[in-house]
Design a protein around this motif. Structure first.
Motif, PDB file in Angstrom:
ATOM      1  N   LEU A 100       0.824  -1.214   0.000  1.00  0.00           N
ATOM      2  CA  LEU A 100       0.000   0.000   0.000  1.00  0.00           C
ATOM      3  C   LEU A 100       0.857   1.262   0.000  1.00  0.00           C
ATOM      4  CD1 LEU A 100      -2.836  -1.072   2.475  1.00  0.00           C
ATOM      5  CD2 LEU A 100      -2.966  -0.879  -0.012  1.00  0.00           C
ATOM      6  N   ILE A 101       1.977   1.221   0.720  1.00  0.00           N
ATOM      7  CA  ILE A 101       2.871   2.384   0.751  1.00  0.00           C
ATOM      8  C   ILE A 101       3.437   2.658  -0.640  1.00  0.00           C
ATOM      9  CG2 ILE A 101       5.115   3.226   1.580  1.00  0.00           C
ATOM     10  CD1 ILE A 101       4.496   1.803   4.244  1.00  0.00           C
ATOM     11  N   THR A 102       3.950   1.622  -1.294  1.00  0.00           N
ATOM     12  CA  THR A 102       4.548   1.827  -2.619  1.00  0.00           C
ATOM     13  C   THR A 102       3.489   2.138  -3.671  1.00  0.00           C
ATOM     14  OG1 THR A 102       4.562  -0.587  -2.911  1.00  0.00           O
ATOM     15  CG2 THR A 102       6.614   0.457  -2.195  1.00  0.00           C
ATOM     16  N   TRP A 103       2.289   1.572  -3.514  1.00  0.00           N
ATOM     17  CA  TRP A 103       1.200   1.921  -4.442  1.00  0.00           C
ATOM     18  C   TRP A 103       0.853   3.399  -4.310  1.00  0.00           C
ATOM     19  CZ3 TRP A 103      -3.700   3.596  -2.764  1.00  0.00           C
ATOM     20  CH2 TRP A 103      -4.619   3.816  -3.780  1.00  0.00           C
ATOM     21  N   TRP A 104       0.795   3.895  -3.086  1.00  0.00           N
ATOM     22  CA  TRP A 104       0.432   5.290  -2.852  1.00  0.00           C
ATOM     23  C   TRP A 104       1.420   6.243  -3.536  1.00  0.00           C
ATOM     24  CZ3 TRP A 104      -3.570   8.047  -1.497  1.00  0.00           C
ATOM     25  CH2 TRP A 104      -3.391   9.384  -1.138  1.00  0.00           C
ATOM     26  N   PHE A 105       2.698   5.877  -3.494  1.00  0.00           N
ATOM     27  CA  PHE A 105       3.714   6.730  -4.118  1.00  0.00           C
ATOM     28  C   PHE A 105       3.960   6.379  -5.592  1.00  0.00           C
ATOM     29  CE2 PHE A 105       4.785   7.225   0.400  1.00  0.00           C
ATOM     30  CZ  PHE A 105       4.835   8.615   0.472  1.00  0.00           C
ATOM     31  N   GLY A 106       3.198   5.419  -6.124  1.00  0.00           N
ATOM     32  CA  GLY A 106       3.320   5.078  -7.535  1.00  0.00           C
ATOM     33  C   GLY A 106       4.597   4.362  -7.890  1.00  0.00           C
ATOM     34  N   LEU A 107       5.190   3.648  -6.929  1.00  0.00           N
ATOM     35  CA  LEU A 107       6.446   2.940  -7.179  1.00  0.00           C
ATOM     36  C   LEU A 107       6.161   1.462  -7.446  1.00  0.00           C
ATOM     37  CD1 LEU A 107       8.704   4.465  -4.382  1.00  0.00           C
ATOM     38  CD2 LEU A 107       8.791   4.950  -6.835  1.00  0.00           C
ATOM     39  N   PRO A 108       6.616   0.928  -8.585  1.00  0.00           N
ATOM     40  CA  PRO A 108       6.368  -0.476  -8.900  1.00  0.00           C
ATOM     41  C   PRO A 108       7.303  -1.410  -8.145  1.00  0.00           C
ATOM     42  CG  PRO A 108       7.580   0.547 -10.681  1.00  0.00           C
ATOM     43  CD  PRO A 108       7.292   1.636  -9.693  1.00  0.00           C
ATOM     44  N   SER A 109       7.033  -1.587  -6.859  1.00  0.00           N
ATOM     45  CA  SER A 109       7.838  -2.513  -6.061  1.00  0.00           C
ATOM     46  C   SER A 109       7.313  -3.928  -6.261  1.00  0.00           C
ATOM     47  CB  SER A 109       7.785  -2.132  -4.582  1.00  0.00           C
ATOM     48  OG  SER A 109       6.484  -2.335  -4.077  1.00  0.00           O
TER      49      SER A 109
END
Length: 332
Positions: free
Chosen positions: A96-105
């Motif tokens: 959820l954190i990486t989705w919020w910042f738009g980072l494809p982790s």
């Protein structure tokens, strides 16, 4: 009490699978949407269907997750379930954190990191050699292979079509991208849905509700396939923008090559090595590979650096969240 914990683990695992779907939907369709080969809604429907199909094609990756990360048979049933539960919390929070910042982790590595962190906090043995062989080496090699292979294939495509009319060539590759995006989505389901199956299988084994000799129950496969498909259909627009446009402006030929190479890498790892690799890492590195055939400066390396930082942080960050959750549950 144990039955309630199992139900909670299954619910959280399917919730993770759903977040995996919308978090990683961009992996399969961002390139096709950005080149206008497919409309966003058509691409999402196609990806959801192929995710479901891919999830039912095998269980080798799920078996790796269930048996090769943490040794749950050395603890009490309540400890086993707590570790699995907190591993899912760590994975979901990082997703959820990486989705919020738009980072494809990587949802794959967030789950593995969660299992490692929760297992260590719970005092369980960790299969470090298996993690190195099945996780770390594929994590390093898959993006490198994706980059190099995509670069080489794209050079070959440019040479083959060097005298072709650009407009006609682009039109043909737009049509071809329908097949390559479907292949990528199938590989995503094959890899990522199986990880959720593996976690649910772990929980069922801990209370004797599944037999290791019989493998993963059919209802687990269907539930995991449905959850990731629904998540994919809900979309992942923030990450789609990053993969589709912010790394490099893709044309249909480069989109086709990136998707095809990524699908090949995913299939090879699932069927041959049984390794849980990241669809995110694979497609991102392939996009960089095809982009570098223009010129190295065509790739927005600043964006690529931010993505790489997220990759490096994923396992330790999700492990830390899972370990903290395990400690809190244990103390409480």
């Amino acid at each position: 009490m144990e039955a309630a914990l199992v139900v909670l683990v299954v619910a959280l695992a399917l919730g993770f699978d759903y977040t995996n779907g919308f978090h990683d939907a961009a992996n399969a369709i961002a390139t096709s949407v950005s080149t206008r080969a497919l409309t966003p809604r058509v691409a999402l429907v196609m990806a959801a269907v192929m995710n479901f199909a891919g999830a039912l094609l095998g269980t080798e990756v799920a078996e790796t997750i269930a048996k090769s990360i943490v040794a749950l048979d050395h603890a009490s049933t309540s400890t086993e379930l707590t570790v699995v539960l907190c591993a899912l919390v760590g994975a979901i929070v990082w997703n959820l954190i990486t989705w919020w910042f738009g980072l494809p982790s990587s949802s794959t590595h967030s789950l593995i990191g969660g299992l490692v962190g929760a297992g260590m906090a719970g005092g369980l043995p960790i299969f470090w050699s298996a993690i190195v062989d099945k996780v770390v080496l594929p994590m390093v090699l898959s993006p490198l292979i994706g980059f190099v292979l995509a670069f080489a294939v794209m050079i070959g495509i440019l040479w083959i079509f060097r005298n072709a009319a650009p407009a006609r060539t682009h039109r043909r590759f737009r049509i071809a991208q329908t097949a390559s995006a479907a292949a990528m989505a199938l590989g995503h389901g094959l890899q990522d849905a199986q990880k959720t199956m593996g976690v649910i299988f772990l929980a069922l084994l801990s209370v004797g509700w599944a037999d290791p000799a019989n493998g993963i129950p059919l209802w687990v496969k269907l539930a995991a396939a449905a959850a990731i498909s629904l998540g994919t259909y809900s979309g992942g627009w923030r990450i789609m923008r990053t993969l589709g446009r912010r790394i490099i402006e893709l044309d249909p030929a480069r989109g086709f090559v990136a998707e095809t190479v990524s699908a090949v890498v995913l299939y090879a790892n699932a069927f041959i090595l049984h390794a849980p690799v990241s669809t995110t890492h694979t497609i991102t590195s392939a996009i960089m590979g095809v982009g570098a055939t223009r010129r190295l400066s065509a790739v927005r390396w600043g964006v690529a650096k931010n993505i790489a930082v997220a990759w490096v942080l994923t396992i330790p960050a999700s492990a830390a969240v899972a370990a903290a959750a395990t400690w809190l549950v244990t103390v409480w």
